[in-house]
Design a protein around this motif. Sequence first.
Motif, PDB file in Angstrom:
ATOM      1  N   THR A  23       0.965  -1.212  -0.179  1.00  0.00           N
ATOM      2  CA  THR A  23      -0.238   0.168   0.088  1.00  0.00           C
ATOM      3  C   THR A  23       0.879   1.311   0.083  1.00  0.00           C
ATOM      4  N   PHE A  24       0.340   2.405  -0.283  1.00  0.00           N
ATOM      5  CA  PHE A  24       0.987   3.592  -0.425  1.00  0.00           C
ATOM      6  C   PHE A  24       2.120   3.793   0.774  1.00  0.00           C
ATOM      7  N   GLY A  25       3.241   4.141   0.370  1.00  0.00           N
ATOM      8  CA  GLY A  25       3.937   4.714   1.505  1.00  0.00           C
ATOM      9  C   GLY A  25       4.739   3.309   2.485  1.00  0.00           C
ATOM     10  N   GLN A  26       4.047   2.415   2.168  1.00  0.00           N
ATOM     11  CA  GLN A  26       4.574   1.168   3.013  1.00  0.00           C
ATOM     12  C   GLN A  26       6.158   1.095   2.882  1.00  0.00           C
ATOM     13  N   LYS A  27       6.697   0.695   3.992  1.00  0.00           N
ATOM     14  CA  LYS A  27       8.357   0.423   4.060  1.00  0.00           C
ATOM     15  C   LYS A  27       8.577  -0.811   3.436  1.00  0.00           C
ATOM     16  N   ILE A  28       9.815  -1.029   2.898  1.00  0.00           N
ATOM     17  CA  ILE A  28      10.170  -2.312   2.399  1.00  0.00           C
ATOM     18  C   ILE A  28      10.228  -3.323   3.456  1.00  0.00           C
ATOM     19  N   GLU A  29      10.619  -2.864   4.821  1.00  0.00           N
ATOM     20  CA  GLU A  29      10.598  -3.553   6.042  1.00  0.00           C
ATOM     21  C   GLU A  29       9.399  -4.437   6.258  1.00  0.00           C
ATOM     22  N   ALA A  30       8.147  -3.791   5.852  1.00  0.00           N
ATOM     23  CA  ALA A  30       7.100  -4.456   6.326  1.00  0.00           C
ATOM     24  C   ALA A  30       6.734  -6.094   5.839  1.00  0.00           C
ATOM     25  N   THR A  31       7.750  -6.416   4.908  1.00  0.00           N
ATOM     26  CA  THR A  31       7.425  -7.986   4.608  1.00  0.00           C
ATOM     27  C   THR A  31       8.529  -8.562   4.936  1.00  0.00           C
ATOM     28  N   PRO A  32       8.650  -9.967   5.107  1.00  0.00           N
ATOM     29  CA  PRO A  32       9.858 -10.830   5.378  1.00  0.00           C
ATOM     30  C   PRO A  32      10.888 -10.665   4.202  1.00  0.00           C
ATOM     31  N   ARG A  35      12.531  -7.467   4.274  1.00  0.00           N
ATOM     32  CA  ARG A  35      13.604  -7.301   5.476  1.00  0.00           C
ATOM     33  C   ARG A  35      14.868  -8.184   4.819  1.00  0.00           C
ATOM     34  N   GLU A  36      14.636  -9.149   4.122  1.00  0.00           N
ATOM     35  CA  GLU A  36      15.712  -9.983   3.967  1.00  0.00           C
ATOM     36  C   GLU A  36      16.474  -9.227   2.933  1.00  0.00           C
ATOM     37  N   TRP A  37      15.930  -8.809   1.947  1.00  0.00           N
ATOM     38  CA  TRP A  37      16.536  -7.868   0.849  1.00  0.00           C
ATOM     39  C   TRP A  37      17.490  -6.588   1.567  1.00  0.00           C
ATOM     40  N   MET A  38      16.702  -6.194   2.478  1.00  0.00           N
ATOM     41  CA  MET A  38      17.683  -4.818   3.160  1.00  0.00           C
ATOM     42  C   MET A  38      18.686  -5.498   4.004  1.00  0.00           C
ATOM     43  N   GLU A  39      18.642  -6.777   4.533  1.00  0.00           N
ATOM     44  CA  GLU A  39      19.634  -7.451   5.341  1.00  0.00           C
ATOM     45  C   GLU A  39      20.876  -7.187   4.419  1.00  0.00           C
ATOM     46  N   GLY A  40      20.926  -7.287   3.227  1.00  0.00           N
ATOM     47  CA  GLY A  40      22.101  -7.229   2.345  1.00  0.00           C
ATOM     48  C   GLY A  40      22.898  -5.845   2.529  1.00  0.00           C
ATOM     49  N   SER A  41      22.060  -4.836   2.677  1.00  0.00           N
ATOM     50  CA  SER A  41      22.562  -3.394   2.614  1.00  0.00           C
ATOM     51  C   SER A  41      23.559  -3.201   3.683  1.00  0.00           C
ATOM     52  N   LYS A  42      23.500  -4.286   4.686  1.00  0.00           N
ATOM     53  CA  LYS A  42      24.314  -4.174   6.137  1.00  0.00           C
ATOM     54  C   LYS A  42      25.930  -4.269   5.498  1.00  0.00           C
ATOM     55  N   GLU A  43      26.047  -5.103   4.195  1.00  0.00           N
ATOM     56  CA  GLU A  43      27.385  -4.965   3.974  1.00  0.00           C
ATOM     57  C   GLU A  43      28.007  -3.903   3.296  1.00  0.00           C
ATOM     58  N   GLY A  44      27.008  -2.684   3.047  1.00  0.00           N
ATOM     59  CA  GLY A  44      27.564  -1.532   2.613  1.00  0.00           C
ATOM     60  C   GLY A  44      27.519  -1.582   1.198  1.00  0.00           C
ATOM     61  N   TRP A  45      28.122  -0.282   0.486  1.00  0.00           N
ATOM     62  CA  TRP A  45      28.140  -0.022  -0.896  1.00  0.00           C
ATOM     63  C   TRP A  45      29.503  -0.146  -1.249  1.00  0.00           C
ATOM     64  N   LYS A  46      29.852  -0.367  -2.573  1.00  0.00           N
ATOM     65  CA  LYS A  46      31.115  -0.225  -2.941  1.00  0.00           C
ATOM     66  C   LYS A  46      30.856   1.103  -4.024  1.00  0.00           C
ATOM     67  N   THR A  47      31.556   2.111  -3.939  1.00  0.00           N
ATOM     68  CA  THR A  47      31.307   3.223  -4.823  1.00  0.00           C
ATOM     69  C   THR A  47      32.648   3.133  -5.805  1.00  0.00           C
ATOM     70  N   VAL A  48      31.991   3.360  -7.138  1.00  0.00           N
ATOM     71  CA  VAL A  48      33.374   2.997  -8.239  1.00  0.00           C
ATOM     72  C   VAL A  48      33.235   4.420  -8.893  1.00  0.00           C
ATOM     73  N   ASP A  49      34.379   4.894  -9.053  1.00  0.00           N
ATOM     74  CA  ASP A  49      34.629   6.122  -9.833  1.00  0.00           C
ATOM     75  C   ASP A  49      34.780   5.761 -11.360  1.00  0.00           C
ATOM     76  N   ALA A  50      33.598   5.904 -11.991  1.00  0.00           N
ATOM     77  CA  ALA A  50      33.624   5.553 -13.685  1.00  0.00           C
ATOM     78  C   ALA A  50      34.659   6.184 -14.339  1.00  0.00           C
ATOM     79  N   THR A  51      35.333   7.331 -13.923  1.00  0.00           N
ATOM     80  CA  THR A  51      36.327   7.916 -14.770  1.00  0.00           C
ATOM     81  C   THR A  51      37.681   7.301 -14.512  1.00  0.00           C
ATOM     82  N   THR A  52      37.832   6.820 -13.483  1.00  0.00           N
ATOM     83  CA  THR A  52      39.184   6.134 -13.177  1.00  0.00           C
ATOM     84  C   THR A  52      39.157   4.619 -13.159  1.00  0.00           C
TER      85      THR A  52
END
Length: 270
Positions: A23-32, A35-52
Amino acid sequence: MSHSYQSAPASFKYSDPPNSKWTFGQKIEATPEGREWMEGSKEGWKTVDATTEDARQLYGLLVSGIAPRPIAFVSTISEDGVENLAPYSWFNQVSAFPPVLSISCTRSVDLTRIKDTLRNIKTTKGFTVNIISEPWIAHANVCSIDAPEDIGEWLLSGLTKEPSVHVKAPRVKESAFSMECELLQTIDIPDPATSIVATTLVLGSIKYIHVRNDVLNERGMVDPAKFKPVARLGGTLYARIAEGYHLDRHTWKEHETRIRELAGADSSDE
Ligand SMILES: Cc1cc2nc3c(=O)[nH]c(=O)nc-3n(C[C@H](O)[C@H](O)[C@H](O)COP(=O)(O)O)c2cc1C
């Protein structure tokens, strides 16, 4: 590397969309699953500079991240009548009104050689784009071989030439969806750092579409279950579309009350 072949699933199936009760505005954590998908974000992000970034790494990252891609199987003809076939997955529909598509052709690694497809499109202006279906992906794949110029891809592929009605280049008879195109524009893409052109974007006007009757549904649209289109992922990985689901478009008219309630509750929180 050899890859074992598993046969295609017998049929395409339709299923419920993921999170059909969203439903409108519902956060992703509302479903199992969310939540499982967002668990992955605990690993953080690798930010790549595409110019180098190292060019090979960058290529691998982009072609696997911007995926799945459709594949244009492009048939062209040279000024002296040599016919050419090659797959291009930096390809998409640009617009429907007017009907226009794009294909992006890179130079060879040492930047000296422009691909036959691009040269032919620039000189003879007409080409066909044939969408590949699973039963003949192996036939199409062989056409990206780095064979000498006197070896024709049509012969290697075992595919059948079908005369086009508008352009000189034939279409592929095995394709259930082919488009006859005329060159609209080429746009050279320079590297901003060096100004060297390594890629050219081709815009093509779609003049005729040939679609096999048996893949059309009653609404005049292509049925993916019958069409079995092939998608390209990163590197040598391809994908079949075995399952689909519909997602309704939201309309303001239908949902205004609920959205206004949500917006009201949000502003009263401040
Ligand atoms: C599935 C697939 C997709 C490809 N997509 C592209 C692409 O979008 N752009 C490109 O320049 N080369 C692409 N290639 C590589 C060309 O097909 C390959 O360089 C081919 O030999 C070019 O043929 P030509 O010189 O006859 O045009 C792709 C290869 C494969 C197998």
